[in-house]
Design an enzyme around this catalytic site. Sequence first.
Site, PDB file in Angstrom:
ATOM      1  N   VAL A  50       0.836  -1.197   0.000  1.00 34.13           N
ATOM      2  CA  VAL A  50       0.000   0.000   0.000  1.00 34.13           C
ATOM      3  C   VAL A  50       0.875   1.254   0.000  1.00 34.13           C
ATOM      4  O   VAL A  50       0.551   2.252  -0.653  1.00 34.13           O
ATOM      5  CB  VAL A  50      -0.945   0.002   1.228  1.00 34.13           C
ATOM      6  N   CYS A  51       1.996   1.192   0.702  1.00 39.89           N
ATOM      7  CA  CYS A  51       2.846   2.373   0.905  1.00 39.89           C
ATOM      8  C   CYS A  51       3.258   3.079  -0.384  1.00 39.89           C
ATOM      9  O   CYS A  51       3.147   4.307  -0.471  1.00 39.89           O
ATOM     10  CB  CYS A  51       4.075   2.013   1.732  1.00 39.89           C
TER      11      CYS A  51
END
Length: 198
Positions: A50-51
Amino acid sequence: MTEGCIRVGQQAPDFTATAVVDQEFKTIKLSDYRGKYVVLFFYPLDFTFVCPTEITAFSDSHGKFSQLNTEVLGVSVDSEFSHLAWIQTDRKSGGLGDLNYPLVSDIKKEISSAYNVLDPEAGIALRGLFIIDKDGVIQHATINNLAFGRNVEETLRILQAIQHVQTHPDEVCPAGWQPGAKTMNPDPKKSKEFFAAI
């Protein structure tokens, strides 16, 4: 998470740390950004899933933040060497590519602890986001759990609302306010003008 959670309306804890800026290592201090607004966001780890979607989204919108006299700072518990390697990895391969703002190393976990976003069991930061005004005061804070990302456009909207009420102290912004929309007067009688118009 630690005791003594920081709150909106308080001074943002200052820090000095190594960051990757334009693929170089530089020492930065939060207090060096006084006179500007700062979006300070934490993320769990480099080379995760996700980062990179969040980090690149903030980078792609950096021009919009710059127009609002705002600097963006991303922070994780990784080393500056890990940050640099991730930046030097192509986006199509899960990397970041060049970024338009500093990526800060919090390898000692002191910044994450100071902002009360460190998950002590996992040893990584939750997805904390803080909007700090030009006087160094925290005006907005949110913390997401690890599995879901944040919305850059919503961060911009909140930033614009903060700036609006700071430059128009006799006004407040209703839910979902967008720049150019009607505001309210925080007065029992005058606020009725807003409600009468909707």
